[in-house]
Design an enzyme around this catalytic site. Structure first.
Site, PDB file in Angstrom:
ATOM      1  N   GLU A   1      -6.259   4.036  -5.825  1.00 15.26           N
ATOM      2  CA  GLU A   1      -7.755   4.269  -5.209  1.00 15.26           C
ATOM      3  C   GLU A   1      -8.192   5.473  -5.503  1.00 15.26           C
ATOM      4  O   GLU A   1      -7.603   6.338  -5.389  1.00 15.26           O
ATOM      5  CB  GLU A   1      -7.570   3.882  -3.749  1.00 15.26           C
ATOM      6  CG  GLU A   1      -8.991   3.817  -3.118  1.00 15.26           C
ATOM      7  CD  GLU A   1      -8.839   4.368  -1.722  1.00 15.26           C
ATOM      8  OE1 GLU A   1      -9.802   4.044  -0.949  1.00 15.26           O
ATOM      9  OE2 GLU A   1      -8.153   5.113  -1.379  1.00 15.26           O
TER      10      GLU A   1
ATOM     11  N   ASP B   1      -3.005   4.528  -2.180  1.00 14.32           N
ATOM     12  CA  ASP B   1      -4.087   5.216  -1.506  1.00 14.32           C
ATOM     13  C   ASP B   1      -4.631   6.552  -2.100  1.00 14.32           C
ATOM     14  O   ASP B   1      -3.921   7.301  -1.986  1.00 14.32           O
ATOM     15  CB  ASP B   1      -3.713   5.479  -0.298  1.00 14.32           C
ATOM     16  CG  ASP B   1      -4.731   5.702   1.045  1.00 14.32           C
ATOM     17  OD1 ASP B   1      -5.679   4.931   1.039  1.00 14.32           O
ATOM     18  OD2 ASP B   1      -4.604   6.619   1.780  1.00 14.32           O
TER      19      ASP B   1
ATOM     20  N   HIS C   1     -10.945  -3.048   3.080  1.00 12.42           N
ATOM     21  CA  HIS C   1     -10.925  -2.875   4.596  1.00 12.42           C
ATOM     22  C   HIS C   1     -11.963  -1.366   5.088  1.00 12.42           C
ATOM     23  O   HIS C   1     -11.923  -1.295   6.316  1.00 12.42           O
ATOM     24  CB  HIS C   1      -9.467  -2.698   5.063  1.00 12.42           C
ATOM     25  CG  HIS C   1      -9.058  -1.429   4.329  1.00 12.42           C
ATOM     26  ND1 HIS C   1      -8.870  -1.260   2.909  1.00 12.42           N
ATOM     27  CD2 HIS C   1      -8.659  -0.310   4.775  1.00 12.42           C
ATOM     28  CE1 HIS C   1      -8.430  -0.155   2.525  1.00 12.42           C
ATOM     29  NE2 HIS C   1      -8.158   0.518   3.682  1.00 12.42           N
ATOM     30  N   ASP C   2     -12.282  -0.871   4.120  1.00 16.79           N
ATOM     31  CA  ASP C   2     -13.023   0.324   4.267  1.00 16.79           C
ATOM     32  C   ASP C   2     -14.622   0.136   4.233  1.00 16.79           C
ATOM     33  O   ASP C   2     -15.620   0.840   4.677  1.00 16.79           O
ATOM     34  CB  ASP C   2     -12.865   1.398   3.276  1.00 16.79           C
ATOM     35  CG  ASP C   2     -11.566   2.030   3.457  1.00 16.79           C
ATOM     36  OD1 ASP C   2     -10.826   1.724   4.694  1.00 16.79           O
ATOM     37  OD2 ASP C   2     -10.824   2.720   2.564  1.00 16.79           O
TER      38      ASP C   2
ATOM     39  N   ASP D   1       0.993  -1.092  -0.026  1.00 21.52           N
ATOM     40  CA  ASP D   1      -0.082   0.050   0.099  1.00 21.52           C
ATOM     41  C   ASP D   1       0.788   1.253  -0.024  1.00 21.52           C
ATOM     42  O   ASP D   1       1.678   1.537   0.738  1.00 21.52           O
ATOM     43  CB  ASP D   1      -0.781   0.043   1.350  1.00 21.52           C
ATOM     44  CG  ASP D   1      -2.321   0.569   0.969  1.00 21.52           C
ATOM     45  OD1 ASP D   1      -2.417   1.605   0.356  1.00 21.52           O
ATOM     46  OD2 ASP D   1      -3.315  -0.455   1.339  1.00 21.52           O
TER      47      ASP D   1
HETATM   48  O1  TEU Z   1      -9.586   5.536   1.710  1.00 19.20           O
HETATM   49  C1  TEU Z   1      -9.840   6.648   0.922  1.00 19.20           C
HETATM   50  C2  TEU Z   1     -11.518   7.079   1.152  1.00 19.20           C
HETATM   51  O2  TEU Z   1     -11.913   7.565   0.246  1.00 19.20           O
HETATM   52  C3  TEU Z   1     -12.084   6.664   2.352  1.00 19.20           C
HETATM   53  O3  TEU Z   1     -12.866   7.781   2.686  1.00 19.20           O
HETATM   54  C4  TEU Z   1     -13.249   5.811   2.130  1.00 19.20           C
HETATM   55  O4  TEU Z   1     -13.993   6.292   1.367  1.00 19.20           O
HETATM   56  C5  TEU Z   1     -13.853   5.630   3.559  1.00 19.20           C
HETATM   57  O5  TEU Z   1     -13.155   4.888   4.409  1.00 19.20           O
HETATM   58  C6  TEU Z   1     -15.108   4.950   3.263  1.00 19.20           C
HETATM   59  O6  TEU Z   1     -15.856   5.203   4.418  1.00 19.20           O
HETATM   60  C7  TEU Z   1      -8.295   5.340   2.210  1.00 19.20           C
HETATM   61  C8  TEU Z   1      -8.417   3.927   2.716  1.00 19.20           C
HETATM   62  O7  TEU Z   1      -8.515   3.044   2.124  1.00 19.20           O
HETATM   63  C9  TEU Z   1      -8.811   4.240   4.009  1.00 19.20           C
HETATM   64  O8  TEU Z   1      -8.664   2.999   4.993  1.00 19.20           O
HETATM   65  C10 TEU Z   1      -7.843   5.537   4.895  1.00 19.20           C
HETATM   66  O9  TEU Z   1      -8.582   5.781   5.963  1.00 19.20           O
HETATM   67  C11 TEU Z   1      -7.994   6.602   3.926  1.00 19.20           C
HETATM   68  O10 TEU Z   1      -7.910   6.236   2.508  1.00 19.20           O
HETATM   69  C12 TEU Z   1      -6.994   7.772   4.580  1.00 19.20           C
HETATM   70  O11 TEU Z   1      -5.740   7.067   4.128  1.00 19.20           O
END
Ligand code: TEU
Ligand code: CA
Length: 568
Positions: free
Chosen positions: A269, A216, A342-343, A103
């Site tokens: 992403e 990210d 994971h989100d 990542d």
């Molecule tokens: O997520 C980016 C992102 O757009 C997040 O706001 C995501 O949409 C949200 O978690 C959904 O509820 C990335 C990573 O995947 C996330 O884990 C991080 O918290 C974020 O960037 C900041 O680095």
């Protein structure tokens, strides 16, 4: 082989497996997953048949956002092990013919990163590596507790985890920008030295033999002109800023092109991406990234662009969305396919029928996703049908977004906690982060200690050991499905068509290549439906796996899915 437009794109027929290191496998009983734990599970990954492993961040971090706040890009957090442990994992994956991507979190660092610590001094040459602004002229700030708006912020942007995107630095009398938590200050990509430092760090990782990166929120790195003026939109207007493509092309030249004898894999992403953005970013001739993660389909079960305003998914919305991405990118770019990371909450709980049709609904969703053109991503536990956790109180959550959402809506805005709670339970990112369920022993075989997040109580029946080599299990279904991608080029190259787009229960995707047709047909409901499934060779199904019954061609059982091959 070189990583150029005319070379075979090996990742098109690959399947990626995402590991959230904190929650995968603990090896030393501290309740936190770690690298030796991952290495001990390489045979499991091999058995599943995935080609690429993506590790969520395990760099040195104060863990304000569970590692997406990095304090040292070139070291592993001691909580996860050592760089030697990581080298061993890379060696083991390569020995099993799998690749590893890291990542890359370079829109922001941790506020504990030495770069930011230096940048706190306005005279430092690191000052410009971050985004500092004076208070809005003419505005009078009010005295408020740290973290609340003072009233003279440069603009009104709200950070992703709530509150202002600007945090006041008293000593230097300026604000710094953070699109996420205050502990995640945004880097200034317009500074050429900063870009060089990032590219150098990326080369250092490639020199350690990793095979690429998941990047990210990479589309937020170039801030729009005038973004720091009052009234300038929201952080979504930072997506695909004016120099984004230029900076990524520079990255391609200065990082990946330096290794003409190696092949890499990159996925960006990109919240807010349209198919047009995806084409510009993934068209091989433009030499940027191999593919992006789009977000549109993740927003279909919420209203007003707010993920906590939940509503039921209307299946045709999902069918049409994935169809539109498939059709618009065809021949021009390449897509990634995911329902899970994971989100996001667990897709089985979000879209399936966990209570009555656990196996069938988990596999139907997986099979319909994988039937689309693109590279599929499987998030740890998806392959055994893991589901959301039965949360009982706000104190159980560890995720900065969940906690921030609760604080904003209940504590600050005074909303009724009982009205807010169902969306928290359904959508919290911690649903994806509960420990991987390996077996029926205590703590699901994840740890011998106290797990950092609770183990889902369903682990006694929902676990890997109960499924590997068990015919009719979700794991064996995923394993068969992943193997088919290698066997049937039609899955990779075939033209795409969505049949019966408006049907609210049936999902029918048709792929064609040469004289061959692959129909992926599913009943995405908990009642039987009539459906004229074409006759042919059933290469994948979640019904009647072993008993040799004849196929019924006029009906589909609840959550039944079939992949059928036949001549055009
Ligand atoms: O997520 C980016 C992102 O757009 C997040 O706001 C995501 O949409 C949200 O978690 C959904 O509820 C990335 C990573 O995947 C996330 O884990 C991080 O918290 C974020 O960037 C900041 O680095
Ligand atoms: Ca550990």
């Amino acid at each position: 082989m070189t990583h150029t437009a005319d070379q075979p794109q090996w990742w098109k027929s690959s399947t990626v497996y995402q590991i959230y290191p904190r929650s995968f496998q603990d090896s030393n009983g501290d309740g936190i997953g770690d690298i030796p734990g991952i290495t001990s599970r390489v045979p499991y990954l091999k058995k599943l048949g995935v080609d690429i492993v993506w590790l969520s961040p395990l760099y040195r971090s104060p863990m304000a956002d569970m590692g997406y706040d990095i304090a040292d890009y070139q070291d592993v957090d001691p909580m996860f092990g050592t760089l030697d442990d990581l080298d061993e994992l890379i060696t083991q994956l390569h020995a099993h013919d799998m690749r590893l991507i890291m990542d890359l979190v370079v829109n922001h660092t941790s506020n504990r990163h030495p770069w930011f610590q230096e940048a706190l001094d306005p005279a430092s040459d690191k000052r410009d590596w971050y985004i500092w602004r004076d208070p809005r002229p003419g505005a009078t700030p009010h005295e408020v507790p740290a973290g609340q708006r003072r009233g003279d912020e440069p603009n009104d942007w709200t950070a992703a985890f709530n509150g202002s995107s600007w945090t006041w630095h008293e000593a230097s009398q300026q604000y710094y920008l953070h699109l996420f938590a205050p502990e995640q200050p945004d880097l200034n990509w317009d500074n050429p030295q900063l870009r060089q430092a990032i590219f150098e760090m990326m080369r250092w990782w490639l020199d350690r033999s990793i095979d690429g990166f998941r990047m990210d929120v990479i589309n937020l790195i170039s801030k729009p002109e005038g973004f720091d003026q009052p009234g300038e939109g929201s952080i979504t207007s930072a997506a695909f800023g004016p120099h984004f493509h230029e900076y990524i092309q520079q990255m391609h030249r200065e990082v990946f092109d330096r290794y003409p004898d190696r092949v890499f894999f990159t996925v960006g992403e990109t919240p807010g991406a349209t198919p047009h953005d995806a084409i510009l970013t993934s068209d091989p001739a433009r030499r940027e990234l191999d593919m992006i993660f789009q977000f549109e389909h993740m927003g279909l079960d919420s209203a007003d662009g707010d993920k906590y305003h939940i509503r039921d998914l209307h299946l045709p919305d999902m069918k049409r969305n994935l169809a539109r991405w498939s059709q618009e990118l065809a021949g021009k770019g390449w897509n990634s396919l995911y329902l899970s990371n994971h989100d996001q909450p667990r897709p089985l709980s979000r879209y399936g029928d966990e209570e009555n049709h656990r196996y069938h609904s988990a596999t139907a969703w997986g099979a319909m996703l994988h039937a689309h053109p693109g590279t599929p991503f499987v998030f740890e536990g998806e392959e055994i049908g893991m589901s959301n956790y039965p949360w009982s109180g706000i104190d159980q959550f560890k995720d900065v977004e969940t906690i921030g959402q609760w604080r904003q809506s209940v504590t600050l805005d005074g909303q009724d906690p009982q009205a807010v709670w169902p969306a928290i339970v359904k959508m919290s990112r911690d649903n994806a982060r509960t420990p991987m369920q390996w077996d029926a022993t205590e703590n699901a075989g994840f740890t011998t200690g106290e797990p950092w997040l609770p183990v889902n109580p369903n682990y006694e029946t929902v676990n890997a050991q109960a499924q590997v080599d068990q015919a009719g299990s979700t794991f064996e279904f995923y394993r068969a499905m992943i193997a088919l991608r290698k066997e049937y080029p039609i899955l990779v190259e075939g033209d795409f068509e969505l049949v019966e787009p408006d049907d609210p229960s049936m999902w029918w995707v048709r792929r064609t290549l040469g004289g061959q047709v692959l129909d992926a047909v599913a009943n995405m409901s908990s009642h039987s439906i009539a459906c004229a499934v074409p006759d042919g060779d059933v290469i994948l199904s979640n019904r009647r796996h072993d008993n040799g019954d004849d196929w019924e061609y006029a009906a589909l059982a609840p959550w039944e899915v079939r992949w059928v091959i036949h001549p055009a």
